[in-house]
Design a protein around this motif. Structure first.
Motif, PDB file in Angstrom:
ATOM      1  N   VAL A 258       0.837  -1.202   0.000  1.00 36.91           N
ATOM      2  CA  VAL A 258       0.000   0.000   0.000  1.00 36.91           C
ATOM      3  C   VAL A 258       0.876   1.257   0.000  1.00 36.91           C
ATOM      4  O   VAL A 258       0.602   2.224  -0.733  1.00 36.91           O
ATOM      5  CB  VAL A 258      -0.944  -0.009   1.215  1.00 36.91           C
ATOM      6  CG1 VAL A 258      -1.623   1.355   1.393  1.00 36.91           C
ATOM      7  CG2 VAL A 258      -1.998  -1.099   1.060  1.00 36.91           C
ATOM      8  N   ILE A 259       1.951   1.264   0.789  1.00 36.93           N
ATOM      9  CA  ILE A 259       2.855   2.417   0.831  1.00 36.93           C
ATOM     10  C   ILE A 259       3.555   2.616  -0.500  1.00 36.93           C
ATOM     11  O   ILE A 259       3.696   3.754  -0.998  1.00 36.93           O
ATOM     12  CB  ILE A 259       3.882   2.245   1.968  1.00 36.93           C
ATOM     13  CG1 ILE A 259       3.173   2.314   3.329  1.00 36.93           C
ATOM     14  CG2 ILE A 259       4.970   3.306   1.887  1.00 36.93           C
ATOM     15  CD1 ILE A 259       4.083   2.049   4.504  1.00 36.93           C
ATOM     16  N   LEU A 260       3.991   1.516  -1.141  1.00 34.62           N
ATOM     17  CA  LEU A 260       4.631   1.614  -2.456  1.00 34.62           C
ATOM     18  C   LEU A 260       3.666   2.188  -3.488  1.00 34.62           C
ATOM     19  O   LEU A 260       4.067   2.963  -4.369  1.00 34.62           O
ATOM     20  CB  LEU A 260       5.146   0.237  -2.893  1.00 34.62           C
ATOM     21  CG  LEU A 260       6.310  -0.338  -2.084  1.00 34.62           C
ATOM     22  CD1 LEU A 260       6.651  -1.740  -2.568  1.00 34.62           C
ATOM     23  CD2 LEU A 260       7.536   0.564  -2.195  1.00 34.62           C
ATOM     24  N   ILE A 261       2.395   1.820  -3.386  1.00 29.81           N
ATOM     25  CA  ILE A 261       1.386   2.368  -4.302  1.00 29.81           C
ATOM     26  C   ILE A 261       1.235   3.878  -4.087  1.00 29.81           C
ATOM     27  O   ILE A 261       1.059   4.637  -5.048  1.00 29.81           O
ATOM     28  CB  ILE A 261       0.046   1.632  -4.111  1.00 29.81           C
ATOM     29  CG1 ILE A 261       0.161   0.204  -4.662  1.00 29.81           C
ATOM     30  CG2 ILE A 261      -1.100   2.372  -4.800  1.00 29.81           C
ATOM     31  CD1 ILE A 261      -1.048  -0.665  -4.396  1.00 29.81           C
ATOM     32  N   ASN A 262       1.327   4.311  -2.831  1.00 34.95           N
ATOM     33  CA  ASN A 262       1.302   5.750  -2.565  1.00 34.95           C
ATOM     34  C   ASN A 262       2.411   6.466  -3.332  1.00 34.95           C
ATOM     35  O   ASN A 262       2.180   7.500  -3.972  1.00 34.95           O
ATOM     36  CB  ASN A 262       1.483   6.019  -1.064  1.00 34.95           C
ATOM     37  CG  ASN A 262       0.316   5.536  -0.230  1.00 34.95           C
ATOM     38  OD1 ASN A 262      -0.771   5.296  -0.736  1.00 34.95           O
ATOM     39  ND2 ASN A 262       0.541   5.395   1.059  1.00 34.95           N
ATOM     40  N   PHE A 263       3.619   5.905  -3.281  1.00 34.19           N
ATOM     41  CA  PHE A 263       4.754   6.528  -3.961  1.00 34.19           C
ATOM     42  C   PHE A 263       4.549   6.544  -5.475  1.00 34.19           C
ATOM     43  O   PHE A 263       4.850   7.532  -6.146  1.00 34.19           O
ATOM     44  CB  PHE A 263       6.050   5.785  -3.620  1.00 34.19           C
ATOM     45  CG  PHE A 263       6.465   5.903  -2.176  1.00 34.19           C
ATOM     46  CD1 PHE A 263       6.117   7.008  -1.422  1.00 34.19           C
ATOM     47  CD2 PHE A 263       7.209   4.905  -1.573  1.00 34.19           C
ATOM     48  CE1 PHE A 263       6.502   7.125  -0.096  1.00 34.19           C
ATOM     49  CE2 PHE A 263       7.599   5.002  -0.253  1.00 34.19           C
ATOM     50  CZ  PHE A 263       7.243   6.118   0.487  1.00 34.19           C
ATOM     51  N   PHE A 264       4.047   5.442  -6.014  1.00 35.78           N
ATOM     52  CA  PHE A 264       3.808   5.377  -7.458  1.00 35.78           C
ATOM     53  C   PHE A 264       2.830   6.456  -7.896  1.00 35.78           C
ATOM     54  O   PHE A 264       3.043   7.145  -8.900  1.00 35.78           O
ATOM     55  CB  PHE A 264       3.269   3.996  -7.843  1.00 35.78           C
ATOM     56  CG  PHE A 264       2.938   3.865  -9.313  1.00 35.78           C
ATOM     57  CD1 PHE A 264       3.902   3.448 -10.214  1.00 35.78           C
ATOM     58  CD2 PHE A 264       1.668   4.171  -9.789  1.00 35.78           C
ATOM     59  CE1 PHE A 264       3.611   3.342 -11.567  1.00 35.78           C
ATOM     60  CE2 PHE A 264       1.357   4.072 -11.136  1.00 35.78           C
ATOM     61  CZ  PHE A 264       2.332   3.652 -12.032  1.00 35.78           C
ATOM     62  N   THR A 265       1.752   6.618  -7.138  1.00 35.08           N
ATOM     63  CA  THR A 265       0.724   7.595  -7.504  1.00 35.08           C
ATOM     64  C   THR A 265       1.264   9.016  -7.416  1.00 35.08           C
ATOM     65  O   THR A 265       0.953   9.865  -8.270  1.00 35.08           O
ATOM     66  CB  THR A 265      -0.495   7.440  -6.587  1.00 35.08           C
ATOM     67  OG1 THR A 265      -0.902   6.066  -6.575  1.00 35.08           O
ATOM     68  CG2 THR A 265      -1.661   8.279  -7.094  1.00 35.08           C
ATOM     69  N   LEU A 266       2.083   9.295  -6.412  1.00 31.69           N
ATOM     70  CA  LEU A 266       2.647  10.635  -6.263  1.00 31.69           C
ATOM     71  C   LEU A 266       3.629  10.969  -7.378  1.00 31.69           C
ATOM     72  O   LEU A 266       3.770  12.141  -7.758  1.00 31.69           O
ATOM     73  CB  LEU A 266       3.355  10.757  -4.910  1.00 31.69           C
ATOM     74  CG  LEU A 266       2.468  10.750  -3.663  1.00 31.69           C
ATOM     75  CD1 LEU A 266       3.322  10.704  -2.407  1.00 31.69           C
ATOM     76  CD2 LEU A 266       1.549  11.968  -3.639  1.00 31.69           C
ATOM     77  N   GLY A 267       4.297   9.962  -7.926  1.00 33.50           N
ATOM     78  CA  GLY A 267       5.342  10.218  -8.912  1.00 33.50           C
ATOM     79  C   GLY A 267       4.945   9.992 -10.346  1.00 33.50           C
ATOM     80  O   GLY A 267       5.769  10.178 -11.246  1.00 33.50           O
ATOM     81  N   SER A 268       3.704   9.598 -10.606  1.00 36.08           N
ATOM     82  CA  SER A 268       3.275   9.263 -11.961  1.00 36.08           C
ATOM     83  C   SER A 268       2.365  10.344 -12.537  1.00 36.08           C
ATOM     84  O   SER A 268       1.524  10.906 -11.833  1.00 36.08           O
ATOM     85  CB  SER A 268       2.546   7.914 -11.981  1.00 36.08           C
ATOM     86  OG  SER A 268       2.067   7.624 -13.281  1.00 36.08           O
ATOM     87  N   ALA A 269       2.519  10.590 -13.857  1.00 33.72           N
ATOM     88  CA  ALA A 269       1.664  11.557 -14.551  1.00 33.72           C
ATOM     89  C   ALA A 269       0.568  10.867 -15.349  1.00 33.72           C
ATOM     90  O   ALA A 269      -0.322  11.539 -15.864  1.00 33.72           O
ATOM     91  CB  ALA A 269       2.509  12.423 -15.492  1.00 33.72           C
TER      92      ALA A 269
END
Length: 212
Positions: free
Chosen positions: A12-23
């Motif tokens: 879940v935390i890794l998904i947070n990072f992906f969403t913050l860094g993806s356009a």
């Protein structure tokens, strides 16, 4: 329990990072849908296969993992937009802020007077980190649809807290949270439709052009 839930919460935390860094909006919607589906497993992992847990699992999976993401994917098809362009804060700085806020969530959780069974689990820091990440999306993105994703992530963090208290809280309270989430998404859908109709864009900065 921790052998099952901790890897799930780390994902879940890794998904947070992906969403913050993806356009890529489509990818962000799908990954947040995956986050919702993973969180739907938490009641079963924590409380076993009771009727209460099965209802929570079914409701969360249906709304977070299937129904709301399908609505958002349909929205980006109708407005013909694929990317979040020119966010208020760039993607790399947003990701760095997300990492710092996640680290802060873990540090803050260490000072909380938690129950003994929760001291070594990732529930509280993951819930705080997910709420912070959702709030960060809300304030750093220009596209209304990405802000909806921030709202979804914010509610996902609240849901993690709710799982810890699901045996103490009535089912109607938890159902009310999901209903609030659904209503919020519908309201944002109406807002996106009106912004797109008036300005041929779903950039929320266009709202500054409105006058009485």
């Amino acid at each position: 329990m921790m052998e099952i839930t901790n890897p799930l919460l780390l994902t879940v935390i890794l998904i947070n990072f992906f969403t913050l860094g993806s356009a890529r909006l489509g990818a962000c919607i799908r990954i947040v849908a995956l986050q919702g589906a993973l969180l739907a497993l938490l009641p079963l992992a924590v409380h076993g296969f009771s009727l209460h847990s099965l209802v929570l699992f079914s409701g969360a999976l249906l709304f977070k993992g299937v129904f709301i993401p399908l609505l958002l994917l349909r929205a980006i098809r109708e407005v013909r937009i694929r990317r979040e362009v020119e966010p208020v804060i760039g993607f790399v700085p947003t990701l760095i802020l997300g990492v710092l806020m996640t680290a802060g969530a873990f540090l803050f959780a260490d000072f909380l007077p938690l129950a003994v069974e929760h001291l070594d689990s990732l529930f509280v820091p993951t819930a705080l980190a997910t709420m912070f990440s959702g709030f960060l999306l809300l304030i750093t993105r220009r596209k209304a649809i990405t802000q909806v994703l921030g709202y979804l992530m914010l509610e996902n963090g609240i849901f993690i807290f709710g799982v810890l208290l699901s045996e103490a809280l009535p089912l109607m309270v938890e159902g009310g949270v999901l209903l609030d989430l659904l209503v919020g998404v519908f309201v944002m859908g109406i807002v996106m439709n009106q912004i797109n109709r008036e300005f041929s864009s779903i950039n929320t900065e266009s709202l500054t052009a409105l006058k009485e």
